[in-house]
Design an enzyme around this catalytic site. Structure first.
Site, mmCIF file in Angstrom:
data_model
loop_
_atom_site.group_PDB
_atom_site.id
_atom_site.type_symbol
_atom_site.label_atom_id
_atom_site.label_comp_id
_atom_site.label_asym_id
_atom_site.label_seq_id
_atom_site.Cartn_x
_atom_site.Cartn_y
_atom_site.Cartn_z
ATOM 1 N N GLY B 61 0.735 -1.251 0.101
ATOM 2 C CA GLY B 61 -0.171 -0.005 -0.010
ATOM 3 C C GLY B 61 0.716 1.167 -0.142
ATOM 4 O O GLY B 61 1.879 1.229 -0.256
ATOM 5 N N SER B 62 0.111 2.289 0.491
ATOM 6 C CA SER B 62 0.573 3.693 0.196
ATOM 7 C C SER B 62 1.777 3.808 1.435
ATOM 8 O O SER B 62 1.793 3.423 2.333
ATOM 9 C CB SER B 62 -0.277 4.826 0.433
ATOM 10 O OG SER B 62 0.085 6.038 0.712
ATOM 11 N N THR B 63 2.865 4.862 0.801
ATOM 12 C CA THR B 63 4.005 5.269 1.864
ATOM 13 C C THR B 63 3.383 5.837 3.115
ATOM 14 O O THR B 63 4.318 6.142 4.000
ATOM 15 C CB THR B 63 4.880 5.952 0.903
ATOM 16 O OG1 THR B 63 4.365 6.934 0.443
ATOM 17 C CG2 THR B 63 5.688 5.076 -0.036
#
Lengths: 397, 129
Positions: B61-63
């Protein structure tokens, strides 16, 4: 990793808390990815700027880093969640604006240039061929590596900030020659024109690369492309394919530096373009919002929009998202007046992906395949892709 | 039993293991206020990670997930240590900024939920009691 004495001193805390935390981040990443050493970076692009993405947690981290952190190299910011001068007219609430400014102030305190844009390469954070940089923002990473031939991995918010504070990044991945050669050959058998069509092409290639497990594509069959078309393509292929680097025969600077891959794994024809374009147009869409500038509009695109909107009136919410310095050029050139007289709005510093606009609109029309993805996933809009001309036709009808 | 892995972030974390075969996205997948997994369909959906030794294959997923981990630490809802098969950037950065001891390159099949585990992030070892 082998560290210089200065790097070791940073890790040991001799340059303060923020530099120590930064070096901890960078050496750990270096160990994970088996980097032998650090490399100096010319510049940094930092993501995780919109308060919509950061939240209180991210803001706390930034505030802690800003206590004694100062950047050593040129560093710019990704788009924020609002236009910093014009947020009221875009319908941003005051609480959000307050929090967004807290985040930007923390960055400013560290010496970061607070131009909030996804196109740093258009506004002065512009590396030259072969230069090492540490950029976050997937579309800009792809543009820097591919179109400019600079060298960066896909950084996240904290690792990019760490590079800004230390001026270093671990030397692995796309910083090394051996990881930059084209791996799969893709042939485009149809003329491709316009930012929207290059976005469609980016989705076709990106989807295929995910299927193959993310390889570096070598693309043939495109005789020419504008900066704006490449900007749109980079955003799309990075969004759908996670691509950080491609080579385009005759166009990108490293296309003939490495051997050309042999077997064509994908041929793209008019049918592919048509079919994928339809995937970016939702059924029963009722368009109540048009946004151009994903990635941020260039001065060339703004001139085109002004030309198309001259003497017309838009009947729907219409945003042009761009970097503040580009907006200033537009102001001086007289384009901004033509555009705002037509009823369209500038949304500088921000964009339709990171602004807190979920639920405010039903259907968005854009010229960007990336904006289609986030319009659906993040903001739950129905989406339609079309050329800048078509977007404006829709706005004024 | 003691397993040797790779040190990711220093410090010692001791607690009850919570093990999953699913990757974890902290951004959107875990509620930083409660410490519970909220990703629909995740093996750990509805379970709290607070005070546990969290054992999972890798991040996804997202950083922004690194910041979610930081928020959990500040809220006292974070795991006391993390063990991965193969660390990814988001989890590594999350552990560093949140100061959560972390070790990877451990075969997570060796650890079962409920076992008492000591993670030594400075040595890169995971001991199952």
């Amino acid at each position: 990793m082998i560290l210089t004495s200065e790097e070791q001193d940073m890790l040991d805390g001799k340059y303060g808390k923020a530099a120590q935390k930064s070096m901890e981040i960078l050496t750990t990443l270096g160990d994970i990815f088996e980097a032998e050493c650090m490399v100096n970076v010319y510049g940094v692009q930092i993501a995780g700027v919109s308060y919509d993405n950061l939240g209180e947690a991210g803001l706390e981290f930034l505030s802690e880093m800003a206590e004694d952190g100062k950047v050593r190299v040129l560093a710019t910011l990704n788009p924020a969640g609002m236009d910093r001068e014009n947020w009221q007219t875009l319908g941003i609430d005051e609480e959000f604006a307050k929090n967004q400014n807290r985040a930007i102030n923390a960055f400013a305190k560290m010496g970061i240039v607070t131009t909030c844009s996804c196109t740093p390469y258009l506004i002065g954070n512009t590396p030259h061929f072969g230069q090492h940089i540490a950029w976050a923002e997937s579309s800009a990473v792809c543009y820097a590596n591919s179109v400019i031939g600079a060298r960066t991995n896909r950084e996240g918010g904290p690792s990019a900030l760490a590079s800004a504070i230390t001026g270093k990044t671990p030397k692995y991945g796309y910083h090394l020659d051996e990881n930059r050669h084209g791996e799969v050959l893709i042939k485009v058998d149809v003329p491709v024109k316009g930012t929207d069509e290059f976005g469609v092409l980016g989705k076709i290639i990106g989807d295929k690369l995910v299927e193959l497990g993310k390889k570096i594509p070598y693309i043939t069959g495109i005789p020419n492309a504008t900066v704006e078309e490449l900007k749109s393509f980079c955003a799309s292929v990075a969004t759908y394919g996670g691509t950080a680097l491609f080579h385009m025969e005759g166009i990108t600077p490293e296309y003939n530096k490495y051997p050309k891959p042999n077997d064509i794994i994908l041929k793209i024809d008019q049918d592919n373009l048509d079919k994928t374009r339809m995937e970016l147009i939702d059924d029963d869409i009722k368009i109540d919002f048009i946004s151009i500038g994903c990635p941020h509009a260039s001065i060339h695109e703004i001139a085109e929009i002004a030309n198309l909107l001259k003497g017309k009136k838009v009947k729907k919410e219409f945003w042009i998202t761009t970097a503040r310095p580009t907006k200033r050029i537009s102001d001086e050139a007289g384009y901004s007046k033509i555009i705002t007289d037509a009823g369209a709005k500038f949304a500088a510093d921000t964009c339709c992906v990171v602004a807190p606009i979920k639920g405010r609109f039903k259907g968005i029309m854009v010229d960007s395949a990336k904006a289609c993805y986030y319009g659906r996933a993040k903001n739950k809009f129905k989406v339609k892709i079309g050329s800048i001309e078509k977007c404006i036709e829709e706005a004024i009808k | 039993m003691k397993f040797e892995g790779r040190k990711i972030y220093k410090g010692i974390g001791e607690g009850e293991a919570i093990v999953t075969k699913d990757a974890i996205s902290f951004y959107g997948g875990v509620d930083p206020d409660t410490g519970k997994v909220v990703e629909v369909g995740h093996e750990l959906e509805g379970q709290s990670l607070r005070g546990k030794v969290l054992v999972f294959p890798t991040g996804k997923g997202s950083t922004v997930g690194s910041y979610t981990m930081y928020r959990m630490k500040k809220n006292n809802t974070a795991p006391v240590a993390i063990v991965n098969n193969q660390i990814d950037t988001i989890i590594a950065v999350g552990c560093i900024i949140s100061e959560i001891p972390c070790v990877d390159k451990i075969d997570i099949n060796n650890i079962k939920t409920g076992q008492k585990v000591i993670v030594d992030g400075s040595k890169g070892t995971v001991e199952v009691k």
